[in-house]
Scaffold this active site. Structure first.
Site, PDB file in Angstrom:
ATOM      1  N   CYS A  11       7.437  -5.327   4.309  1.00  0.00           N
ATOM      2  CA  CYS A  11       6.910  -6.334   3.389  1.00  0.00           C
ATOM      3  C   CYS A  11       7.640  -6.233   2.058  1.00  0.00           C
ATOM      4  O   CYS A  11       7.632  -5.170   1.418  1.00  0.00           O
ATOM      5  CB  CYS A  11       5.413  -6.131   3.186  1.00  0.00           C
ATOM      6  SG  CYS A  11       4.693  -7.190   1.909  1.00  0.00           S
ATOM      7  N   CYS A  53       2.296  -5.772  -4.651  1.00  0.00           N
ATOM      8  CA  CYS A  53       1.026  -5.769  -3.906  1.00  0.00           C
ATOM      9  C   CYS A  53       1.012  -4.544  -3.015  1.00  0.00           C
ATOM     10  O   CYS A  53       1.888  -4.379  -2.161  1.00  0.00           O
ATOM     11  CB  CYS A  53       0.867  -7.039  -3.068  1.00  0.00           C
ATOM     12  SG  CYS A  53      -0.642  -7.028  -2.047  1.00  0.00           S
ATOM     13  N   CYS A  75      -1.872  -3.294   1.543  1.00  0.00           N
ATOM     14  CA  CYS A  75      -1.684  -2.766   2.896  1.00  0.00           C
ATOM     15  C   CYS A  75      -1.250  -1.313   2.811  1.00  0.00           C
ATOM     16  O   CYS A  75      -0.063  -0.980   2.944  1.00  0.00           O
ATOM     17  CB  CYS A  75      -0.664  -3.609   3.664  1.00  0.00           C
ATOM     18  SG  CYS A  75      -1.214  -5.286   4.021  1.00  0.00           S
ATOM     19  N   CYS A 122       3.013 -13.605   2.297  1.00  0.00           N
ATOM     20  CA  CYS A 122       2.368 -12.401   2.834  1.00  0.00           C
ATOM     21  C   CYS A 122       2.394 -12.422   4.360  1.00  0.00           C
ATOM     22  O   CYS A 122       1.981 -13.407   4.981  1.00  0.00           O
ATOM     23  CB  CYS A 122       0.926 -12.328   2.323  1.00  0.00           C
ATOM     24  SG  CYS A 122      -0.042 -11.010   3.070  1.00  0.00           S
ATOM     25  N   CYS A 135     -18.695  -3.075  10.021  1.00  0.00           N
ATOM     26  CA  CYS A 135     -17.378  -3.198   9.388  1.00  0.00           C
ATOM     27  C   CYS A 135     -17.130  -2.044   8.431  1.00  0.00           C
ATOM     28  O   CYS A 135     -16.150  -2.062   7.679  1.00  0.00           O
ATOM     29  CB  CYS A 135     -17.249  -4.541   8.662  1.00  0.00           C
ATOM     30  SG  CYS A 135     -18.488  -4.820   7.383  1.00  0.00           S
TER      31      CYS A 135
END
Length: 381
Positions: free
Chosen positions: A3, A11, A14, A87, A340
């Site tokens: 990325c 960013c 991740c 992204c 979750c």
């Protein structure tokens, strides 16, 4: 997965991106098993995975910059827009939309909201993609002035993007770090968005909850259905007569239970929008055994005798302090807990000593990140 945004340091969301995907799944599986080991899982099923990139079919992008050069992504430390429109975890069908949305913002002279200056109109853009390639597009605005600027140019925009079937504006007038406000304004297309859940063609209202990774969500619902069907085969009395689907959302687990043979399914959800969508879908499909009720699950369960099966699918904070205590003493035969956040799942199970995990399965809903989903079949200890 490589990325450019991560490599440039703009960013870092991740956080596992530098690990091979197989190692990411192994790490999550190990963490989940360690957290839940005290609560007796007798069998861990094979982890369920989907695509490691392009998996996000639902996105919420903060808009920054200017109307001539808007950014779609996040805010930096100075609260200025950082553009992340390329992204790689976003589904390609949604990525392709940013150019058209950029043009619409520019021709409408729709000023992005500036957090430092507390000025501007457009705060966020939300998109949801369904299995047919259709898109629901939502603009989060500061006021009706933004809606007024947008309206004259929508028809021409939609001619260029016929696969956008629902367009709304959400009003968030306050200077707060929220994704949306309470008021939704329909702008174009259908008032509800078509989405297949548990192989059923359903309708989702703009403010209704939709899973971010539909491919993995389908597997999650299917696992619950397999457990219900297996219990029905092993039982001398057949499928459960009554099932409660607590924190039901738009009804993915509830409709799955009905497909697996449950006699009567009651979905309990605080969102009036989600309840309306669920009941409308049940009526549209002629599924009389499923109904949805707008209520707080913790309060609602105290008024009824427990059913044979209870499904819970709470938000990340878990079930809260009171519902696990009630579940621990209730007379249900089994519980399916979809979580979750395995940390809060473990906390809730600590208050449910009468129950233990019979089977569990990891679902990698958010590849490249440490977030994970675990579904557990609970039986009496």
């Amino acid at each position: 997965m490589q990325c450019d945004y991560y490599d440039a340091g703009v960013c870092l969301s991740c956080t596992l991106i530098q690990q091979p995907y197989a190692q990411q799944v192994e790490l999550k599986q190990s963490q989940a098993q360690t957290l839940l080991e005290p609560y007796g899982p007798t069998a861990w099923l094979e982890p369920f995975t989907g695509p490691e990139q392009g998996y996000r079919t639902r996105i919420k992008m903060v808009v920054g910059g200017t109307y001539r050069r808007p950014t779609f992504g996040i805010l930096d430390r100075e609260r200025r827009g950082v553009d992340l429109r390329e992204c790689r975890v976003i589904h390609p069908e949604l990525t392709r939309m940013f150019g058209l949305i950029h043009s619409l913002i520019r021709i409408s002279k729709l000023a992005p909201y500036s957090v430092p200056e507390r000025a501007g109109e457009l705060k966020q853009v939300h998109m949801t993609l369904n299995e047919a390639g259709q898109i629901m597009l939502r603009f989060v605005m500061r006021s009706r002035a933004g809606v007024k600027a947008l309206r004259p140019n929508l028809a021409g925009f939609l001619e260029r993007a016929p696969h956008i079937v629902t367009v709304t504006a959400n009003l968030l007038p306050d200077h707060v770090a929220l994704a949306e406000g309470e008021e939704e304004i329909h702008l174009a297309g259908e008032t509800t968005f078509p989405l297949t859940i548990s192989r059923l063609p359903l309708r989702v209202r703009p403010q209704g909850f939709v899973q971010t990774n539909q491919a993995v969500a389908e597997g999650l619902y299917a696992q619950a259905g397999e457990w219900i069907a297996a219990a029905s085969r092993d039982s001398h009395v057949g499928p459960p007569e009554t099932v409660w689907d607590l924190y039901a959302g738009v009804g993915g687990f509830g409709f799955t239970a009905a497909q697996a043979g449950a006699g009567h399914v009651i979905g309990v959800e605080t969102s009036v929008e989600a309840v309306a969508a669920g009941n409308a879908a049940a009526a549209e499909q002629g599924i009389s055994e499923v109904e949805f009720i707008a209520a707080d699950a913790t309060q609602w369960v105290r008024e009824k005798p427990a059913p044979e099966l209870i499904i819970v699918n709470p938000p990340r904070r878990g079930l809260g302090p009171d519902l696990p205590v009630w579940l621990n003493e209730c007379e249900a035969e089994s519980i399916i807990y979809s979580s979750c956040n395995p940390t809060t799942l473990a906390r809730d199970l600590a208050a449910m000593s009468n129950w233990s995990i019979e089977q569990a399965r990891l679902f990698d809903m958010f590849p490249q990140t440490p977030h994970m989903e675990v579904i557990a079949l609970l039986s009496r200890s």
